[in-house]
Design a protein around this motif. Sequence first.
Motif, PDB file in Angstrom:
ATOM      1  N   TYR A   1      37.741  45.032  72.461  1.00 30.20           N
ATOM      2  CA  TYR A   1      37.230  46.154  73.242  1.00 30.20           C
ATOM      3  C   TYR A   1      36.230  46.935  72.386  1.00 30.20           C
ATOM      4  CZ  TYR A   1      41.031  45.682  76.709  1.00 30.20           C
ATOM      5  OH  TYR A   1      41.890  45.235  77.687  1.00 30.20           O
ATOM      6  N   LEU A   2      35.448  47.774  73.029  1.00 29.13           N
ATOM      7  CA  LEU A   2      34.616  48.748  72.319  1.00 29.13           C
ATOM      8  C   LEU A   2      35.273  50.114  72.514  1.00 29.13           C
ATOM      9  CD1 LEU A   2      32.109  49.860  70.859  1.00 29.13           C
ATOM     10  CD2 LEU A   2      30.923  49.859  73.072  1.00 29.13           C
ATOM     11  N   THR A   3      35.625  50.760  71.413  1.00 27.42           N
ATOM     12  CA  THR A   3      36.290  52.058  71.479  1.00 27.42           C
ATOM     13  C   THR A   3      35.556  53.078  70.623  1.00 27.42           C
ATOM     14  OG1 THR A   3      37.760  51.617  69.592  1.00 27.42           O
ATOM     15  CG2 THR A   3      38.545  50.939  71.790  1.00 27.42           C
ATOM     16  N   TYR A   4      35.826  54.354  70.913  1.00 27.73           N
ATOM     17  CA  TYR A   4      35.332  55.449  70.083  1.00 27.73           C
ATOM     18  C   TYR A   4      36.501  56.350  69.713  1.00 27.73           C
ATOM     19  CZ  TYR A   4      30.421  54.351  70.867  1.00 27.73           C
ATOM     20  OH  TYR A   4      29.201  53.729  70.858  1.00 27.73           O
TER      21      TYR A   4
ATOM     22  N   CYS B   1      35.451  52.319  75.780  1.00 21.54           N
ATOM     23  CA  CYS B   1      34.082  52.383  76.298  1.00 21.54           C
ATOM     24  C   CYS B   1      33.782  51.120  77.117  1.00 21.54           C
ATOM     25  CB  CYS B   1      33.084  52.532  75.154  1.00 21.54           C
ATOM     26  SG  CYS B   1      31.364  52.645  75.698  1.00 21.54           S
ATOM     27  N   HIS B   2      34.015  49.950  76.516  1.00 20.29           N
ATOM     28  CA  HIS B   2      33.843  48.680  77.228  1.00 20.29           C
ATOM     29  C   HIS B   2      35.072  47.815  76.995  1.00 20.29           C
ATOM     30  CE1 HIS B   2      29.833  49.152  78.768  1.00 20.29           C
ATOM     31  NE2 HIS B   2      29.334  49.424  77.571  1.00 20.29           N
TER      32      HIS B   2
ATOM     33  N   HIS C   1      32.342  54.149  66.492  1.00 22.56           N
ATOM     34  CA  HIS C   1      32.771  53.019  67.328  1.00 22.56           C
ATOM     35  C   HIS C   1      33.600  52.013  66.528  1.00 22.56           C
ATOM     36  CE1 HIS C   1      29.694  50.406  65.495  1.00 22.56           C
ATOM     37  NE2 HIS C   1      30.303  49.403  66.111  1.00 22.56           N
ATOM     38  N   ASN C   2      34.372  51.243  67.267  1.00 21.22           N
ATOM     39  CA  ASN C   2      35.230  50.205  66.685  1.00 21.22           C
ATOM     40  C   ASN C   2      35.300  49.059  67.688  1.00 21.22           C
ATOM     41  OD1 ASN C   2      36.994  48.853  65.018  1.00 21.22           O
ATOM     42  ND2 ASN C   2      38.737  50.203  65.386  1.00 21.22           N
ATOM     43  N   HIS C   3      35.627  47.856  67.182  1.00 16.70           N
ATOM     44  CA  HIS C   3      35.793  46.686  68.055  1.00 16.70           C
ATOM     45  C   HIS C   3      37.174  46.062  67.814  1.00 16.70           C
ATOM     46  CE1 HIS C   3      31.647  46.530  69.527  1.00 16.70           C
ATOM     47  NE2 HIS C   3      31.260  46.799  68.297  1.00 16.70           N
TER      48      HIS C   3
ATOM     49  N   HIS D   1      24.873  53.260  76.304  1.00 12.34           N
ATOM     50  CA  HIS D   1      25.788  52.424  77.084  1.00 12.34           C
ATOM     51  C   HIS D   1      25.458  52.538  78.566  1.00 12.34           C
ATOM     52  CE1 HIS D   1      27.947  51.576  73.479  1.00 12.34           C
ATOM     53  NE2 HIS D   1      28.294  52.830  73.288  1.00 12.34           N
TER      54      HIS D   1
END
Length: 300
Positions: free
Chosen positions: A169-172, A133-134, A180-182, A216
């Motif tokens: 990172y920002l993930t899904y 995501c980011h 979400h996870n970082h 987002h």
Amino acid sequence: MNVFILNRIKLETSHYPLRKTREYTIGIYSSLDKTYKALQAYVVDDSYKLWEKKYTMGFIVRETKLDDKLAWGISIHTYTKTGEPNDELFIADEEYPDWDKPFYGRPKEKIRFKPGDIVEVYQGNESELSIICHTTLSTEEFEEYKAWWEKRGVLPENGTRFDSTDDCYLTYSIGIGDTHNHPGAAYIFAPTRKVPAKLRFQLQAKLIEENYTSGHDLQISELPFAKDPKILDEVLNIWEKVVETKDYNEMRCLTIREKGDWIKAELNFSEKQSQRFDRIYEECIRLVNEKRENKTSKPN
């Protein structure tokens, strides 16, 4: 004295989206250079190529100090299953090993992924298929933060308010609700096998859905899959399940500030999809209002 522990990440299960893993120690070395040479010798060994490569996700090297209580170590280095460098994460300062290392952003050439990329996130005893995501902070973005801190007089002596935990990172991942996870940059791998179309659609739809549900700022027009009718159908499937499960937080975030018309304007819904979205959106508003009314009507 620092030591470098080289582990192989073995796949215990093979099916996406979630694969069980286990680490096996190959050796302990006195420098990263010696560790890398040992890894190169390992991946060309006939036994590895014949029996182990197929069940290997990659390799991980943890740098730590002898007789050190610090659980996370000094640095992390990861490698692909063919022994090529994957990424690295510098966790602690050599002089102050109990402190997180200051982070000043990454050069753009060291940011390997972009929003919309599908990846594998390694989490110790499992690897999960996810979508970016980011990205982690770039050095250019860091300079913007630094100027903001300086203007307000809150810039620390070391020149940053970020530390090694922010090199992430920002993930899904696939699922209903907030998935979400970082993950730290070193724990993210490119997929080690072909991603089935169904899972790819679900991840891409999840990213689009969360862009609106979680607020987002993705440029939807820059995502090549954002106007695919199959992906948009899957986005609607997710929102329908949100309604079915009565996930209040997801519904509230989706409907806050009455952004239904904006979502329809951004997404290339067909007439049928647009009608379907309207029904979902109206039901979300109804359930959110009902929840609020129940809260306010309860006696103190």
